[in-house]
Design a protein around this motif. Structure first.
Motif, PDB file in Angstrom:
ATOM      1  N   GLN A  44     -26.295  -3.770 -20.518  1.00  0.00           N
ATOM      2  CA  GLN A  44     -27.263  -2.750 -20.114  1.00  0.00           C
ATOM      3  C   GLN A  44     -26.584  -1.798 -19.119  1.00  0.00           C
ATOM      4  N   TYR A  45     -25.824  -2.400 -18.241  1.00  0.00           N
ATOM      5  CA  TYR A  45     -25.026  -1.615 -17.291  1.00  0.00           C
ATOM      6  C   TYR A  45     -23.614  -2.175 -17.300  1.00  0.00           C
ATOM      7  N   ALA A  46     -22.646  -1.297 -17.107  1.00  0.00           N
ATOM      8  CA  ALA A  46     -21.257  -1.774 -17.092  1.00  0.00           C
ATOM      9  C   ALA A  46     -20.418  -0.916 -16.161  1.00  0.00           C
ATOM     10  N   GLY A  47     -19.377  -1.517 -15.618  1.00  0.00           N
ATOM     11  CA  GLY A  47     -18.485  -0.773 -14.722  1.00  0.00           C
ATOM     12  C   GLY A  47     -17.104  -1.399 -14.729  1.00  0.00           C
ATOM     13  N   GLU A  48     -16.127  -0.633 -14.256  1.00  0.00           N
ATOM     14  CA  GLU A  48     -14.748  -1.126 -14.267  1.00  0.00           C
ATOM     15  C   GLU A  48     -14.007  -0.662 -13.013  1.00  0.00           C
ATOM     16  N   ASN A  49     -13.272  -1.581 -12.399  1.00  0.00           N
ATOM     17  CA  ASN A  49     -12.349  -1.246 -11.305  1.00  0.00           C
ATOM     18  C   ASN A  49     -10.960  -1.736 -11.707  1.00  0.00           C
ATOM     19  N   LEU A  50      -9.935  -0.947 -11.392  1.00  0.00           N
ATOM     20  CA  LEU A  50      -8.567  -1.338 -11.720  1.00  0.00           C
ATOM     21  C   LEU A  50      -7.707  -1.338 -10.460  1.00  0.00           C
ATOM     22  N   ALA A  51      -6.714  -2.211 -10.447  1.00  0.00           N
ATOM     23  CA  ALA A  51      -5.742  -2.220  -9.349  1.00  0.00           C
ATOM     24  C   ALA A  51      -4.406  -2.692  -9.886  1.00  0.00           C
ATOM     25  N   ARG A  52      -3.335  -2.240  -9.253  1.00  0.00           N
ATOM     26  CA  ARG A  52      -2.010  -2.692  -9.684  1.00  0.00           C
ATOM     27  C   ARG A  52      -1.085  -2.832  -8.469  1.00  0.00           C
ATOM     28  N   ASP A  53      -0.162  -3.777  -8.592  1.00  0.00           N
ATOM     29  CA  ASP A  53       0.943  -3.930  -7.630  1.00  0.00           C
ATOM     30  C   ASP A  53       0.537  -4.377  -6.235  1.00  0.00           C
ATOM     31  N   PHE A  54      -0.574  -5.037  -6.115  1.00  0.00           N
ATOM     32  CA  PHE A  54      -0.929  -5.550  -4.795  1.00  0.00           C
ATOM     33  C   PHE A  54      -0.344  -6.946  -4.622  1.00  0.00           C
ATOM     34  N   GLN A  55      -0.149  -7.313  -3.342  1.00  0.00           N
ATOM     35  CA  GLN A  55       0.440  -8.621  -3.078  1.00  0.00           C
ATOM     36  C   GLN A  55      -0.607  -9.707  -2.895  1.00  0.00           C
ATOM     37  N   ASP A  56      -1.738  -9.319  -2.350  1.00  0.00           N
ATOM     38  CA  ASP A  56      -2.739 -10.364  -2.137  1.00  0.00           C
ATOM     39  C   ASP A  56      -4.143  -9.857  -2.477  1.00  0.00           C
ATOM     40  N   PHE A  90      15.756  15.837   8.655  1.00  0.00           N
ATOM     41  CA  PHE A  90      15.599  15.393   7.263  1.00  0.00           C
ATOM     42  C   PHE A  90      15.409  13.876   7.210  1.00  0.00           C
ATOM     43  N   LEU A  91      16.180  13.160   8.035  1.00  0.00           N
ATOM     44  CA  LEU A  91      16.042  11.693   8.028  1.00  0.00           C
ATOM     45  C   LEU A  91      14.683  11.255   8.583  1.00  0.00           C
ATOM     46  N   ILE A  92      14.142  12.028   9.502  1.00  0.00           N
ATOM     47  CA  ILE A  92      12.784  11.712   9.989  1.00  0.00           C
ATOM     48  C   ILE A  92      11.786  11.889   8.848  1.00  0.00           C
ATOM     49  N   PHE A  93      12.006  12.928   8.045  1.00  0.00           N
ATOM     50  CA  PHE A  93      11.155  13.125   6.849  1.00  0.00           C
ATOM     51  C   PHE A  93      11.256  11.900   5.931  1.00  0.00           C
ATOM     52  N   VAL A  94      12.483  11.417   5.730  1.00  0.00           N
ATOM     53  CA  VAL A  94      12.694  10.237   4.865  1.00  0.00           C
ATOM     54  C   VAL A  94      11.991   9.017   5.456  1.00  0.00           C
ATOM     55  N   LEU A  95      12.105   8.870   6.756  1.00  0.00           N
ATOM     56  CA  LEU A  95      11.484   7.721   7.426  1.00  0.00           C
ATOM     57  C   LEU A  95       9.961   7.762   7.267  1.00  0.00           C
ATOM     58  N   ILE A  96       9.388   8.927   7.508  1.00  0.00           N
ATOM     59  CA  ILE A  96       7.928   9.060   7.388  1.00  0.00           C
ATOM     60  C   ILE A  96       7.497   8.808   5.939  1.00  0.00           C
ATOM     61  N   ALA A  97       8.241   9.375   4.997  1.00  0.00           N
ATOM     62  CA  ALA A  97       7.914   9.169   3.578  1.00  0.00           C
ATOM     63  C   ALA A  97       7.990   7.684   3.229  1.00  0.00           C
ATOM     64  N   SER A  98       9.007   7.004   3.736  1.00  0.00           N
ATOM     65  CA  SER A  98       9.162   5.566   3.450  1.00  0.00           C
ATOM     66  C   SER A  98       7.982   4.780   3.997  1.00  0.00           C
ATOM     67  N   LEU A  99       7.530   5.173   5.175  1.00  0.00           N
ATOM     68  CA  LEU A  99       6.399   4.459   5.771  1.00  0.00           C
ATOM     69  C   LEU A  99       5.095   4.761   5.045  1.00  0.00           C
ATOM     70  N   LEU A 100       5.034   5.946   4.422  1.00  0.00           N
ATOM     71  CA  LEU A 100       3.809   6.325   3.696  1.00  0.00           C
ATOM     72  C   LEU A 100       3.639   5.552   2.389  1.00  0.00           C
ATOM     73  N   ILE A 101       4.763   5.096   1.846  1.00  0.00           N
ATOM     74  CA  ILE A 101       4.680   4.416   0.550  1.00  0.00           C
ATOM     75  C   ILE A 101       4.053   3.045   0.748  1.00  0.00           C
ATOM     76  N   LYS A 102       2.900   2.889   0.141  1.00  0.00           N
ATOM     77  CA  LYS A 102       2.200   1.614   0.283  1.00  0.00           C
ATOM     78  C   LYS A 102       2.174   0.894  -1.043  1.00  0.00           C
ATOM     79  N   GLN A 103       2.080  -0.414  -0.931  1.00  0.00           N
ATOM     80  CA  GLN A 103       2.025  -1.197  -2.151  1.00  0.00           C
ATOM     81  C   GLN A 103       0.633  -1.135  -2.761  1.00  0.00           C
ATOM     82  N   GLY A 104       0.648  -1.047  -4.057  1.00  0.00           N
ATOM     83  CA  GLY A 104      -0.618  -1.115  -4.763  1.00  0.00           C
ATOM     84  C   GLY A 104      -1.280   0.225  -4.990  1.00  0.00           C
TER      85      GLY A 104
END
Lengths: 90, 308
Positions: free
Chosen positions: B123-135, B291-305
């Protein structure tokens, strides 16, 4: 420190361009958080523009040399490689 | 000691530039990083129990955490339905088989067709998706932080749930997919009441950006049981063992450490060269550092999942 500030003052427009390259790169990277492939492209474009900035900056200063370009390229290559590695692992 | 100094500080012995930030050292670092990644890949294949992607996400835990969120909102817990779980498994298999990360497949297959395929009349249906999470906590937390996914989790119209956690290779990356399906069986009119009833009046509640499917209304009569386009069931349910080290954590840690050291060396270079007024033919350390500060910030922004 005085020397650095003087250099920034003398080439303010150059540093502003660099600032905007990195700022736009950062914004694009943040904006595409849900799209890793777009993030890789953003990082690649930022790194490419960074090397170009280095070449143009030193050309206009009159001290453009292959070694200088290699230094910019090495940092850009290393930085891009790091971002790419983390993205493909995430 | 003086050798170590040459690597980190500009002085006459290294031509007024720390060896670590000379172009050949940077290239060496870059290629070392590449070899390290190849080594990690090799280790992943040979010692998956030590180094690998975390696999402690189980469907039971996802359901438990989902129900916990519902209980917090004063809603009744969802009952696990084996048909929905099977539909979720088929959806995950379809995503791997047709290599997509979306609610609707490239062939135009909607999430609801999987409900129909397993014979779940909804009657009702829904879907949630996730990928690459650790826990599992991170998965449910990410869903709860997204208004559209949260709406699915705390939707009072849903009565049943099915979850599949499946590993495979998606778009060239080893991935753990979590498919969460919600449903209310057709003909079951008992809908829970709640103080926080969502405003969405559509019987199916998809996260934003997903076109409303044709099966938006409850279906009359027997649902289709077509199994066309079903991928081969070559996928394996995620094992329960959890690897000791995540390759992402290692890569990220190593990257942040290396970039941090380089930023430090460039900063010292700026200060020393500026103080000594040393003339030299070199790239601008300030630009390199930025430029390396940009790389550092970008690296920290990348999250799993990722969720969808």
């Amino acid at each position: 420190m005085k020397e650095i500030l003087q250099d920034i003052k003398d080439y303010l427009s150059h540093y502003l361009v660099l600032f905007f390259i990195l700022l736009f790169g950062g914004i694009a990277f943040f904006f595409f958080q849900k799209n890793p492939q777009a993030q890789i492209v953003s990082a690649f474009i930022t790194a490419t523009f960074y090397v170009l900035w280095g070449a143009v900056h030193h050309f206009l200063r009159g001290d453009l040399h292959l070694r200088v370009i290699l230094e910019y390229f090495a940092v850009a290559f290393f930085g891009f490689l790091i971002i790419w590695s983390i993205i493909i692992r995430s | 000691m003086s050798t170590l100094r040459e690597w980190f500080l500009p002085d006459p012995n290294n031509n007024q530039k720390a060896k670590l930030i000379k172009f050949y050292s940077l290239f060496f670092l870059a290629f070392t990083f590449v070899f390290f990644q190849l080594f990690l890949n090799f280790f992943l294949l040979t010692k998956p129990a030590v180094l690998g992607y975390s696999s402690n996400i189980t469907p039971e835990k996802i359901i438990e955490l989902t129900n916990l969120e519902r209980v917090k909102k004063g809603l009744p817990a969802l009952k696990e339905n084996s048909l929905l779980s099977e539909a979720a498994r088929r959806k995950a298999a379809d995503m791997f088989a047709f290599n997509y990360w979306a609610h609707v497949s490239p062939t135009g297959r909607s999430p609801w067709s999987f409900f129909v395929d397993v014979g779940y009349r909804y009657q009702y249906a829904g879907e949630n998706l996730a990928r690459d999470f650790q826990d599992p906590d991170a998965v449910v937390a990410a869903w709860m932080n997204s208004p559209t996914h949260r709406d699915n989790i705390i939707n009072p119209k849903y009565q049943e749930i099915g979850v599949a956690v499946v590993e495979g290779t998606l778009q060239g990356t080893q991935t753990t997919l979590v498919v969460q399906l919600f449903g209310t069986p057709y003909g079951n009119s008992t809908v829970a009441s709640t103080k926080n009833s969502p405003s969405a009046s559509s019987p199916e509640n998809l996260p934003e950006g997903v076109p409303k499917p044709a099966l938006a209304q409850a279906q009359e009569g027997q649902p289709k049981t077509s199994t066309q386009n079903q991928p081969e069931t070559y996928l394996q349910e995620t094992p329960k063992n959890q690897p000791l080290i995540s390759p992402l954590d290692i890569t990220k840690g190593m990257a942040i450490f290396t970039v941090g050291i380089l930023i430090g060396v460039f900063l010292v270079d700026i200060l020393v060269i500026s103080k000594k007024h040393t003339p030299r033919l070199s790239s601008k350390s300030l630009a390199q550092m930025l430029f390396l500060i940009f790389v550092l910030i970008a690296s920290l922004l990348i999250k799993q999942g990722a969720i969808l």
